[in-house]
Design a protein around this motif. Structure first.
Motif, PDB file in Angstrom:
ATOM      1  N   ASP A 130      -1.473  -3.068   3.967  1.00  8.25           N
ATOM      2  CA  ASP A 130      -2.664  -2.747   3.164  1.00  8.25           C
ATOM      3  C   ASP A 130      -3.341  -1.458   3.637  1.00  8.25           C
ATOM      4  OD1 ASP A 130      -2.270  -4.909   1.505  1.00  8.25           O
ATOM      5  OD2 ASP A 130      -3.580  -6.242   2.679  1.00  8.25           O
ATOM      6  N   ALA A 131      -3.412  -1.258   4.939  1.00  7.20           N
ATOM      7  CA  ALA A 131      -4.033  -0.036   5.465  1.00  7.20           C
ATOM      8  C   ALA A 131      -3.189   1.192   5.104  1.00  7.20           C
ATOM      9  CB  ALA A 131      -4.204  -0.128   6.981  1.00  7.20           C
ATOM     10  N   LEU A 132      -1.878   1.060   5.170  1.00 12.04           N
ATOM     11  CA  LEU A 132      -1.003   2.174   4.801  1.00 12.04           C
ATOM     12  C   LEU A 132      -1.155   2.507   3.318  1.00 12.04           C
ATOM     13  CD1 LEU A 132       1.211   4.228   5.502  1.00 12.04           C
ATOM     14  CD2 LEU A 132       2.889   2.428   5.052  1.00 12.04           C
ATOM     15  N   ARG A 133      -1.163   1.496   2.471  1.00 15.84           N
ATOM     16  CA  ARG A 133      -1.342   1.713   1.035  1.00 15.84           C
ATOM     17  C   ARG A 133      -2.698   2.350   0.744  1.00 15.84           C
ATOM     18  NH1 ARG A 133      -1.720  -2.970  -1.397  1.00 15.84           N
ATOM     19  NH2 ARG A 133      -1.394  -2.098  -3.464  1.00 15.84           N
ATOM     20  N   PHE A 156      15.141  -5.267   2.947  1.00 14.89           N
ATOM     21  CA  PHE A 156      13.916  -4.491   3.135  1.00 14.89           C
ATOM     22  C   PHE A 156      12.948  -5.294   3.985  1.00 14.89           C
ATOM     23  CE2 PHE A 156      15.747  -2.836  -0.748  1.00 14.89           C
ATOM     24  CZ  PHE A 156      15.606  -1.472  -0.584  1.00 14.89           C
ATOM     25  N   LYS A 157      12.148  -4.571   4.753  1.00 13.31           N
ATOM     26  CA  LYS A 157      11.153  -5.204   5.612  1.00 13.31           C
ATOM     27  C   LYS A 157       9.761  -4.730   5.200  1.00 13.31           C
ATOM     28  CE  LYS A 157      14.336  -5.113   9.454  1.00 13.31           C
ATOM     29  NZ  LYS A 157      15.007  -4.072  10.151  1.00 13.31           N
ATOM     30  N   GLN A 158       8.786  -5.532   5.530  1.00 15.70           N
ATOM     31  CA  GLN A 158       7.407  -5.146   5.282  1.00 15.70           C
ATOM     32  C   GLN A 158       6.938  -4.230   6.408  1.00 15.70           C
ATOM     33  OE1 GLN A 158       4.585  -8.387   5.210  1.00 15.70           O
ATOM     34  NE2 GLN A 158       3.082  -7.153   4.128  1.00 15.70           N
TER      35      GLN A 158
END
Length: 186
Positions: free
Chosen positions: A43-46, A36-38
């Motif tokens: 933070d903006a997406l969350r 998995f990748k970040q």
């Protein structure tokens, strides 16, 4: 033919051994760390998703209600504009693994049960280790690995990630086959 009931020990022990081997693979070996990748700007997406509070489940976006809708200029524009994603949303909070580990053990028991069932009809008592290994190993490999390929075919999971998991399945199949071969009734 061997009675399936006489295979209870290799069935249970193979599931225990697979559980241990899978724990070693995922906790000590580094090759799954890149699965998995970040996402960029996590933070903006969350922060953008939080007010919408999607409940746990499987999602795709953009989403179309029909094949006909997928052909509309508006939907095609959404695809071109992006992002396009398949997404699994988990419950908020700390993610305990107890339930998943229990399910993994039960799954391993089920794979061993099917492998033992096929072998019990294909291999007789006193047959050699290799004959047992071949039948149990083939069925266990199918149980642990072949269904994973669909994730790359339909959901575009990276083939490298899928093939690493298929390799794990080969190891689990060999552990299962070896256990049955070792404890096959005479």
């Amino acid at each position: 033919m061997v009675a399936l009931g006489s295979l209870w020990l290799p069935l249970v022990l193979s599931a225990v051994f697979v559980f241990i081997v899978s724990s070693v693979i995922h906790m000590l070996l580094p090759y799954h760390k890149s699965d998995f990748k970040q996402v960029p700007n996590e933070d903006a997406l969350r922060d953008a998703m939080r007010p919408h509070a999607p409940p746990p489940g499987e999602y795709v976006f953009p989403y179309a209600t029909s094949m006909k809708e997928m052909e509309t200029p508006e939907f095609v524009a959404k695809l071109e504009q992006g992002p396009v994603a398949f997404m699994t949303v988990l419950p908020n909070g700390k993610q305990g693994m107890g339930g998943q580990l229990a399910q993994w053990f039960v799954y391993s028991l089920i794979v061993s049960l099917f492998a033992g069932y096929v072998a019990s009809h294909a291999v007789g008592p006193n047959d050699d280790y290799l004959a047992v290994f071949r039948y149990v190993g083939a069925v266990a490999f199918a149980g642990y690995s072949l269904g994973l390929l669909q994730n790359s075919i339909w959901y575009r999971r990276a083939w490298g990630t899928t093939l690493k998991s298929v390799f794990d399945g080969l190891i689990y199949a060999c552990v299962t086959a070896g256990t049955f071969g070792w404890l096959w009734p005479s």
